[in-house]
Motif scaffolding. Structure first.
Motif, short mmCIF file in Angstrom:
data_model
loop_
_atom_site.label_atom_id
_atom_site.label_comp_id
_atom_site.label_asym_id
_atom_site.label_seq_id
_atom_site.Cartn_x
_atom_site.Cartn_y
_atom_site.Cartn_z
N GLY A 146 0.78 -1.22 0.00
CA GLY A 146 0.00 0.00 0.00
C GLY A 146 0.82 1.28 0.00
O GLY A 146 0.42 2.28 -0.61
N LEU A 147 1.97 1.24 0.66
CA LEU A 147 2.72 2.49 0.85
C LEU A 147 3.62 2.88 -0.31
O LEU A 147 3.90 4.07 -0.51
N ILE A 148 4.04 1.91 -1.11
CA ILE A 148 4.87 2.28 -2.28
C ILE A 148 4.07 3.15 -3.25
O ILE A 148 4.53 4.24 -3.63
N PRO A 149 2.88 2.75 -3.68
CA PRO A 149 2.13 3.63 -4.59
C PRO A 149 1.75 4.95 -3.93
O PRO A 149 1.77 6.01 -4.59
N LEU A 150 1.40 4.92 -2.64
CA LEU A 150 1.03 6.17 -1.98
C LEU A 150 2.19 7.15 -1.96
O LEU A 150 2.03 8.35 -2.25
N LYS A 151 3.39 6.66 -1.67
CA LYS A 151 4.53 7.57 -1.60
C LYS A 151 5.00 8.01 -2.98
O LYS A 151 5.61 9.08 -3.12
N LEU A 152 4.73 7.22 -3.99
CA LEU A 152 5.03 7.66 -5.35
C LEU A 152 4.12 8.83 -5.74
O LEU A 152 4.56 9.80 -6.37
N LEU A 153 2.86 8.75 -5.35
CA LEU A 153 1.90 9.79 -5.70
C LEU A 153 2.00 11.02 -4.80
O LEU A 153 1.73 12.13 -5.24
N CYS A 154 2.38 10.80 -3.54
CA CYS A 154 2.22 11.86 -2.53
C CYS A 154 3.45 12.05 -1.66
O CYS A 154 3.31 12.36 -0.47
N PHE A 155 4.62 11.85 -2.20
CA PHE A 155 5.82 11.95 -1.38
C PHE A 155 5.90 13.34 -0.74
O PHE A 155 5.74 14.36 -1.40
N ARG A 156 6.15 13.37 0.57
CA ARG A 156 6.26 14.59 1.39
C ARG A 156 4.91 15.21 1.74
O ARG A 156 4.86 16.20 2.47
N LYS A 157 3.82 14.67 1.24
CA LYS A 157 2.51 15.25 1.52
C LYS A 157 1.56 14.29 2.25
O LYS A 157 0.44 14.66 2.59
N ALA A 158 1.98 13.04 2.44
CA ALA A 158 1.11 12.05 3.05
C ALA A 158 1.11 12.18 4.58
O ALA A 158 2.08 12.66 5.18
N VAL A 159 0.02 11.73 5.18
CA VAL A 159 -0.15 11.78 6.63
C VAL A 159 -0.59 10.41 7.12
O VAL A 159 -1.42 9.74 6.50
N ASN A 160 -0.02 10.00 8.25
CA ASN A 160 -0.41 8.76 8.90
C ASN A 160 -1.46 9.10 9.97
O ASN A 160 -1.24 9.98 10.79
N ILE A 161 -2.60 8.41 9.92
CA ILE A 161 -3.62 8.59 10.94
C ILE A 161 -4.03 7.21 11.46
O ILE A 161 -4.08 6.25 10.68
N THR A 162 -4.27 7.11 12.75
CA THR A 162 -4.69 5.84 13.32
C THR A 162 -6.19 5.86 13.52
O THR A 162 -6.73 6.66 14.30
N PHE A 163 -6.89 4.99 12.80
CA PHE A 163 -8.33 4.82 12.98
C PHE A 163 -8.57 3.90 14.18
O PHE A 163 -7.84 2.94 14.40
N GLY A 164 -9.62 4.17 14.92
CA GLY A 164 -10.04 3.29 16.01
C GLY A 164 -9.64 3.76 17.39
O GLY A 164 -10.10 3.18 18.39
#
Length: 318
Positions: free
Chosen positions: A262-280
């Motif tokens: 999941g994180l490889i495509p996310l970081k390709l699209l959004c490097f330096r702009k992504a945020v980690n959030i914990t659901f629950g």
């Protein structure tokens, strides 16, 4: 009181966290910010960038009454950029424990955690491999999920920081079902997505190719997806992960089976702009989507963009 109270834990003081904190101060929305960290290393970066300190030292969040920046000074040793140790790991844990105690007691409104080193916090005696498992245990969360968010893409993980060889045995019907239910609920309640469209990724290449490259899709994922659809959740059958992200505009979130899927495509699209959030969790927790950056700490190379986005998301969700 005027403004929301956002707690920020400094993370490992030998990493890039103090640097990105100092760089981001003028770019954050106006609120009451309470930093849990060490004064010495923050002062090092203030001096380095010729900035006047905006941080008022306090002992408790109740002393922070007006919008601005406050510092609860904890374990203030002579920390040096790019020189992590058992001591910097201990500091990371002490910052976190104090902030978590305050948010559980509703003294602050949200928690933003800066990166820690799994190696050095565990050297210091911390038994958790990262923030998420610790936060879930101390808050008694029954189910939780690590979710990465950026403007273009959202990804939730079924498994997180475990060896690749252990992923398949940790993919169970119960786990996939409960995490998808949680993700659907949190998307609706926290992010105000009325009818989330969820893409479920397969575990195996080509989503198992009808059972020829693994049985997990047939035996676990498809039955769970069918059950979820009967309960009104809009989720696909398992998709082949090598092509699924070409359709990212069609889905509100992807459910990935393991970290890199999941994180490889996310970081390709959004490097330096992504945020980690914990659901629950029973409180809002966000963090930048990067590590400690020991190799570049103190060299004026660290980009504060992800921290700024993490703060903005927490501010929006309160």
């Amino acid at each position: 009181m005027s403004g929301k109270k956002l707690a920020i834990t400094l993370g490992d003081p030998a990493g890039i966290s103090p640097e990105i904190l100092v760089k981001s101060v003028e770019k954050l929305p106006p609120n009451i910010y309470i930093i849990y960290g060490s004064k010495g290393i923050i002062d090092f970066y203030l001096k380095k960038y010729n900035k006047k300190s905006p941080f008022v030292e306090i002992n408790s969040p109740k002393e922070a009454k007006n919008k601005g920046f406050y510092l609860i000074n904890i374990y203030d040793k002579n920390f040096i950029p790019s020189k992590p140790s058992k001591e910097t790991g201990k500091a990371s844990v002490l910052y976190l424990e104090k902030a978590v105690n305050d948010i559980l007691n509703k003294k602050v409104d949200a928690l933003i955690t800066l990166p820690i080193s799994k190696e050095y916090v565990m050297l210091s005696g911390f038994k958790y491999a990262g923030h998420t498992d610790y936060l879930a245990e101390v808050s008694k969360a029954e189910e939780y999920s690590m979710v990465l968010i950026c403007e273009k893409l959202k990804v939730a993980l079924i498994t997180t920081h475990i060896p690749l060889k252990d992923v398949a045995k940790n993919i169970t019907k119960e786990k996939v079902y409960s995490k998808v239910k949680l993700v659907d609920k949190e998307l609706k309640e926290k992010l105000k997505i009325k009818k989330p469209k969820i893409a479920l990724l397969g575990l195996n290449p080509h989503a198992g190719d009808g059972g020829n490259i693994g049985k997990e899709e047939i035996e676990i994922l498809i039955p769970v997806a069918e059950k979820l659809r009967k309960e009104g959740i809009d989720i696909t059958n398992p998709l082949s992960a090598d092509t699924a992200f070409n359709k990212y505009k069609e889905f509100d979130i992807y459910i990935a089976m393991y970290h890199d899927q999941g994180l490889i495509p996310l970081k390709l699209l959004c490097f330096r702009k992504a945020v980690n959030i914990t659901f629950g969790l029973p409180f809002i927790r966000t963090s930048p989507d990067h590590g400690t950056g020991f190799d570049i700490a103190g060299q004026d190379k660290a980009d504060p963009s992800s921290l700024i986005e993490a703060v903005k998301l927490a501010d929006k969700l309160i």
